[in-house]
Enzyme design. Structure first.
Site, PDB file in Angstrom:
ATOM      1  N   GLY A 218       1.343   0.340  -1.933  1.00 48.31           N
ATOM      2  CA  GLY A 218       2.556   0.136  -1.142  1.00 48.31           C
ATOM      3  C   GLY A 218       2.711  -1.324  -0.742  1.00 48.31           C
ATOM      4  O   GLY A 218       1.854  -2.168  -1.031  1.00 48.31           O
TER       5      GLY A 218
ATOM      6  N   LEU B 292       2.613  -2.949   2.199  1.00 45.35           N
ATOM      7  CA  LEU B 292       1.590  -3.499   3.094  1.00 45.35           C
ATOM      8  C   LEU B 292       0.195  -3.326   2.513  1.00 45.35           C
ATOM      9  O   LEU B 292      -0.635  -4.239   2.593  1.00 45.35           O
ATOM     10  CB  LEU B 292       1.682  -2.828   4.465  1.00 45.35           C
ATOM     11  CG  LEU B 292       0.659  -3.257   5.509  1.00 45.35           C
ATOM     12  CD1 LEU B 292       0.722  -4.759   5.770  1.00 45.35           C
ATOM     13  CD2 LEU B 292       0.861  -2.478   6.803  1.00 45.35           C
TER      14      LEU B 292
ATOM     15  N   ASP C  50      -6.081  11.440  -2.489  1.00 47.31           N
ATOM     16  CA  ASP C  50      -4.957  12.253  -2.024  1.00 47.31           C
ATOM     17  C   ASP C  50      -5.195  12.533  -0.546  1.00 47.31           C
ATOM     18  O   ASP C  50      -6.048  13.341  -0.195  1.00 47.31           O
ATOM     19  CB  ASP C  50      -4.891  13.556  -2.834  1.00 47.31           C
ATOM     20  CG  ASP C  50      -3.838  14.524  -2.302  1.00 47.31           C
ATOM     21  OD1 ASP C  50      -3.077  14.150  -1.382  1.00 47.31           O
ATOM     22  OD2 ASP C  50      -3.782  15.662  -2.807  1.00 47.31           O
ATOM     23  N   ILE C  51      -4.456  11.841   0.319  1.00 40.60           N
ATOM     24  CA  ILE C  51      -4.741  11.962   1.759  1.00 40.60           C
ATOM     25  C   ILE C  51      -4.446  13.364   2.297  1.00 40.60           C
ATOM     26  O   ILE C  51      -4.904  13.710   3.387  1.00 40.60           O
ATOM     27  CB  ILE C  51      -3.990  10.904   2.600  1.00 40.60           C
ATOM     28  CG1 ILE C  51      -2.473  11.100   2.534  1.00 40.60           C
ATOM     29  CG2 ILE C  51      -4.395   9.501   2.188  1.00 40.60           C
ATOM     30  CD1 ILE C  51      -1.704  10.319   3.592  1.00 40.60           C
TER      31      ILE C  51
ATOM     32  N   THR D 169       7.666   7.445   3.323  1.00 42.18           N
ATOM     33  CA  THR D 169       8.560   6.478   3.978  1.00 42.18           C
ATOM     34  C   THR D 169      10.024   6.619   3.566  1.00 42.18           C
ATOM     35  O   THR D 169      10.846   5.787   3.940  1.00 42.18           O
ATOM     36  CB  THR D 169       8.106   5.036   3.681  1.00 42.18           C
ATOM     37  OG1 THR D 169       8.076   4.846   2.256  1.00 42.18           O
ATOM     38  CG2 THR D 169       6.732   4.755   4.258  1.00 42.18           C
TER      39      THR D 169
ATOM     40  N   ASP E 149       8.748   1.728  14.293  1.00 42.10           N
ATOM     41  CA  ASP E 149       9.726   1.671  15.379  1.00 42.10           C
ATOM     42  C   ASP E 149      10.559   2.959  15.468  1.00 42.10           C
ATOM     43  O   ASP E 149      11.194   3.227  16.484  1.00 42.10           O
ATOM     44  CB  ASP E 149      10.663   0.472  15.186  1.00 42.10           C
ATOM     45  CG  ASP E 149      11.373   0.478  13.838  1.00 42.10           C
ATOM     46  OD1 ASP E 149      10.698   0.657  12.820  1.00 42.10           O
ATOM     47  OD2 ASP E 149      12.601   0.301  13.794  1.00 42.10           O
TER      48      ASP E 149
ATOM     49  N   TYR F 171      11.504  11.555   9.696  1.00 42.86           N
ATOM     50  CA  TYR F 171      10.505  10.515   9.425  1.00 42.86           C
ATOM     51  C   TYR F 171       9.827  10.071  10.715  1.00 42.86           C
ATOM     52  O   TYR F 171       8.594  10.036  10.814  1.00 42.86           O
ATOM     53  CB  TYR F 171      11.173   9.332   8.724  1.00 42.86           C
ATOM     54  CG  TYR F 171      10.314   8.095   8.663  1.00 42.86           C
ATOM     55  CD1 TYR F 171       9.159   8.061   7.882  1.00 42.86           C
ATOM     56  CD2 TYR F 171      10.648   6.954   9.394  1.00 42.86           C
ATOM     57  CE1 TYR F 171       8.359   6.926   7.837  1.00 42.86           C
ATOM     58  CE2 TYR F 171       9.861   5.823   9.353  1.00 42.86           C
ATOM     59  CZ  TYR F 171       8.721   5.810   8.574  1.00 42.86           C
ATOM     60  OH  TYR F 171       7.922   4.688   8.538  1.00 42.86           O
TER      61      TYR F 171
ATOM     62  N   TRP G 218      11.041  -3.182  10.124  1.00 46.84           N
ATOM     63  CA  TRP G 218      11.810  -4.015   9.178  1.00 46.84           C
ATOM     64  C   TRP G 218      10.887  -4.788   8.237  1.00 46.84           C
ATOM     65  O   TRP G 218      10.968  -6.009   8.116  1.00 46.84           O
ATOM     66  CB  TRP G 218      12.714  -4.977   9.945  1.00 46.84           C
ATOM     67  CG  TRP G 218      13.824  -4.342  10.722  1.00 46.84           C
ATOM     68  CD1 TRP G 218      13.891  -3.073  11.208  1.00 46.84           C
ATOM     69  CD2 TRP G 218      15.044  -4.981  11.143  1.00 46.84           C
ATOM     70  NE1 TRP G 218      15.065  -2.872  11.895  1.00 46.84           N
ATOM     71  CE2 TRP G 218      15.791  -4.030  11.878  1.00 46.84           C
ATOM     72  CE3 TRP G 218      15.576  -6.260  10.995  1.00 46.84           C
ATOM     73  CZ2 TRP G 218      17.048  -4.311  12.431  1.00 46.84           C
ATOM     74  CZ3 TRP G 218      16.804  -6.547  11.555  1.00 46.84           C
ATOM     75  CH2 TRP G 218      17.538  -5.574  12.255  1.00 46.84           C
TER      76      TRP G 218
END
Length: 290
Positions: free
Chosen positions: A18, A20, A44-45, A70, A110, A133, A158
């Site tokens: 991803g 990050l 696989d979480i 996400t 956020d 989400y 963001w």
């Protein structure tokens, strides 16, 4: 700084492909951290036993949990999947991390707030997510807090960076195709550059200053202002016109105000993230254009 571990720390990053996660895995930590990235093909979480096996084998000092569902709009139509990944998956990582004595740094959002505020949200302000989400990410936070005793929960906003799709890349791509763009001017927040966030997360992971954090680049803007600055800093001539949220209806409501106060960063004497425009300039000068 007291409370900082000076050893080379073994770090495992979930969601390593991803935005990050990849930034963390690619980071040059000057030997301070030995970072192992795990993507979904390796971990696989949502499978608790696999989480236990993989983390017990690697035995990291810290797990930075970036893996997440996400797709904000899609989540409205498939809440079970969002909760399976963001709640149950986070529970699995929390349990497996605690069992091997690893600290856990869980990334949140956020979107746990309703966005109706007018002053920056502090870490312990009341949450009230309006989207599936946001609700699933808040559930993940609560599971971390109840199942682990040495955790950092880091909410951010963001996010953009060198890897994956994001607002900055979208604006630059559209600017290469059009002379004029309309961008929402009534949603306010703080852009966050993954490079700066990754540096902060590693700094935080080396401490025992556990708790809840808000981390974004400093300063406030609207999406419209952000887009205008992207054009200015990149030298694009595309005109940006303001519009309202109502003109672009989406399945999941967007927070109109998602600015976060960084009181935990300040009170723990950690380095704040630089101003968002300075961060954007760094991104544009260090990333190949589309």
């Amino acid at each position: 700084m007291t409370g900082v571990d000076q050893r080379t720390l073994k770090v495992v990053v979930t969601g390593a492909n991803g935005q990050l996660g990849r930034e963390l895995v690619m980071m040059d930590s000057k030997g301070r951290f030995a970072i192992t990235g795990l993507d979904r093909s390796v971990l696989d979480i949502t499978n608790l036993e696999q989480c236990r096996e993989v983390l017990a084998q690697l035995r990291p000092d810290v797990v930075i949990h970036c893996a997440a569902y996400t797709a904000v709009d899609k989540a409205e139509a498939e809440p079970d999947e969002a909760f399976r990944i963001n709640a149950a998956g986070t529970r699995n990582i929390a349990l497996a991390s605690r069992e091997i004595g690893a600290k856990l740094c869980a990334i949140s959002t956020d979107y746990v707030f309703d966005g109706t505020g007018t002053i920056p949200y502090k870490e312990y302000d009341r949450t009230n997510p309006l989207t599936v989400y946001g609700q699933s990410k808040l559930a993940g936070e609560q599971l971390v807090q109840s199942l682990h005793d040495r955790y950092f929960i880091v909410r951010t906003s963001w996010v953009y960076g060198a890897y994956g799709n994001n607002f900055v890349k979208t604006m630059l791509k559209l600017a290469s195709e059009r002379d004029q763009l309309k961008v929402v001017a009534d949603q306010f927040g703080s852009p966050t550059y993954t490079y700066d966030l990754a540096l902060f997360l590693l700094e935080l992971a080396a401490t025992d200053y556990y708790g809840l954090y808000h981390a974004s680049n400093s300063g406030i803007c609207s999406w419209y202002e952000f887009a205008k600055v992207i054009m200015e800093e990149s030298g694009c001539g595309t005109q940006i016109e303001p519009c309202t949220t109502a003109e672009f209806p989406r399945p999941a409501p967007r927070p109109s105000y998602s600015v976060m106060d960084h009181s935990a960063i300040r009170s723990n004497g950690l380095e704040p993230l630089r101003p968002w425009r300075e961060a954007l300039r760094h991104y544009l000068s260090n990333t190949k254009r589309i």
